[in-house]
Design an enzyme around this catalytic site. Structure first.
Site, PDB file in Angstrom:
ATOM      1  N   LYS A 107      40.513  38.304  38.265  1.00 13.89           N
ATOM      2  CA  LYS A 107      39.279  38.725  38.575  1.00 13.89           C
ATOM      3  C   LYS A 107      38.681  39.032  36.912  1.00 13.89           C
ATOM      4  CE  LYS A 107      38.331  43.887  39.519  1.00 13.89           C
ATOM      5  NZ  LYS A 107      38.602  44.798  40.349  1.00 13.89           N
TER       6      LYS A 107
ATOM      7  N   LYS B 280      37.510  36.881  41.824  1.00  5.95           N
ATOM      8  CA  LYS B 280      36.373  37.752  42.025  1.00  5.95           C
ATOM      9  C   LYS B 280      35.600  37.784  40.711  1.00  5.95           C
ATOM     10  CE  LYS B 280      35.276  42.755  42.589  1.00  5.95           C
ATOM     11  NZ  LYS B 280      36.177  43.959  42.665  1.00  5.95           N
TER      12      LYS B 280
END
Length: 398
Positions: A266, A319
């Site tokens: 992320k 992400k």
């Protein structure tokens, strides 16, 4: 014309003359066919049945140069020349089953539009949520992930509301499971929606995000979600060691069947802005760069991947999505685990804005972006386009 009236004597010549005639008579109730050997004999005798002529060579536009054929053995365009061939050789497919639908929920009854995310709403948990899930299931999307908008009065520095078993998320999970027992529910495990500081962890006086103390809270949150009926808990906080601690906590409470989808890579991205508006979860100070990954880093994703694998993660997530296709491919090539990609709010809103301004074809760009995530190696995609894309795939544009 392959039928012969039994009232007439049957001969091959009668059959052939009947076949070539222009008469339009319905066949009698009782008919027989000429045998295969009769047809073959006719062809051998030179009586070849009529067929369409060889099509003419298409004309080239005036001025086209006359050149010899290139001396090349392979012409990849041969396999692209028709829709049927392109479909037959398509390497990557996209299905509603590949989508996980992120849904924003709140305590109110009304569905509130999110300004920065056209077409997205904060759904009332009692009615709007159930209705949106029903729409998704109608077109084959049977996986959702819940993100709560928590009242400011319930936010604290330690995010205790995150593990309130009567809180918004556990209540919503129980409601969904009661209505749709086979629905796959993913949950977000992080403190930022519940924190008065807007960070994913507990913030020390000097601004440091406390790792181990935060992990303790996250484990309690994951257990509360599992107890409510969550199928997959998804730590998005990026604290060190949280996957292993969460696995131990879940197993200790009898939730060995609950999966963990770790936000493995992320990144501290600028593409998250609309999401934070939706949840009112912007950090009150500073940024998230001390725990989320540097967008400049590639090899670091392998470190996070190996840690999450060793700690018991079931799914690895990257992400954002489209700007990080190389990271998706990196994890796909180095891990046997399923890979998830999150097409985040900024990606969604850019496509929506471009479509609204008629600068791009929204539907085509939407579908291409999702196909690219799959091609890079994502098994599942968390996308706000889940319902719209599934309707497109089903040929149902509403």
């Amino acid at each position: 014309h392959t039928f012969v009236d039994l009232k007439s004597p049957f001969t091959l010549s009668n059959y052939l003359s009947f076949s070539s005639s222009k008469r339009r008579q319905p066949p009698s109730l009782f008919t027989v066919r000429a045998s295969d050997s009769d047809f073959e004999a006719a062809v051998v005798a030179g009586k070849v049945p009529e067929a369409p002529p060889v099509p003419p060579t298409p004309a080239s536009p005036a001025g086209t140069p006359v050149v010899p054929s290139l001396p090349i053995q392979r012409r990849p365009r041969r396999n692209r020349r028709s829709p049927a061939l392109r479909s037959a050789f398509q390497e990557t497919t996209l299905s509603p089953a590949n989508f996980v639908y992120p849904l924003f929920i709140h305590e109110g009854e009304e569905d509130t539009p999110i300004g920065a995310m056209p077409g997205c709403y904060r759904l009332g948990w009692r009615h709007g949520l159930l209705e949106e899930v029903a729409k998704a299931r109608d077109v084959g999307v049977n996986s959702v992930v819940l993100f709560p908008k928590i009242p400011d009065a319930l936010k604290t520095p330690t995010g205790d509301e995150a593990y309130n078993e009567d809180g918004l998320v556990p209540r919503s999970i129980r409601l969904l499971k009661d209505k749709y027992p086979d629905l796959i529910i993913y949950t977000d495990v992080a403190l930022d929606p519940y924190s008065s500081d807007g960070h994913d962890g507990i913030v020390r006086e000097d601004g440091v995000i406390m790792n181990d103390e935060t992990v303790h809270q996250l484990c309690k949150q994951a257990v509360a979600q599992a107890r409510a009926g969550a199928d997959v808990v998804s730590p998005s906080d990026m604290m060190d060691g949280r996957v292993g601690a969460m696995r131990v906590a879940l197993d200790a409470e009898g939730f060995q069947h609950v999966s963990i989808m770790s936000y493995t890579a992320k990144y501290a991205s600028s593409f998250y802005g609309p999401f934070r508006e939706a949840l009112d979860s912007n950090p009150r100070f500073g940024d998230k760069k001390t725990y989320q990954m540097n967008p400049a880093n590639y090899r670091e994703a392998l470190t996070e991947m190996r840690e999450d694998e060793s700690e018991g993660a079931d799914i690895l997530l990257v992400k954002p999505g489209l700007p990080y296709l190389d990271i998706i491919r990196l994890l796909r090539d180095n891990s046997p685990l399923p890979i998830a990609a999150y097409q985040v709010s900024g990606e969604y809103s850019m496509i929506k804005a471009g479509g609204a301004l008629k600068m791009i074809d929204e539907e085509k760009v939407m579908m291409e972006s999702l196909l690219c995530l799959r091609r890079a190696g994502a098994d599942i995609i968390l996308t706000y386009f889940a319902l719209q894309a599934a309707r497109t795939l089903c040929g149902e544009k509403r």
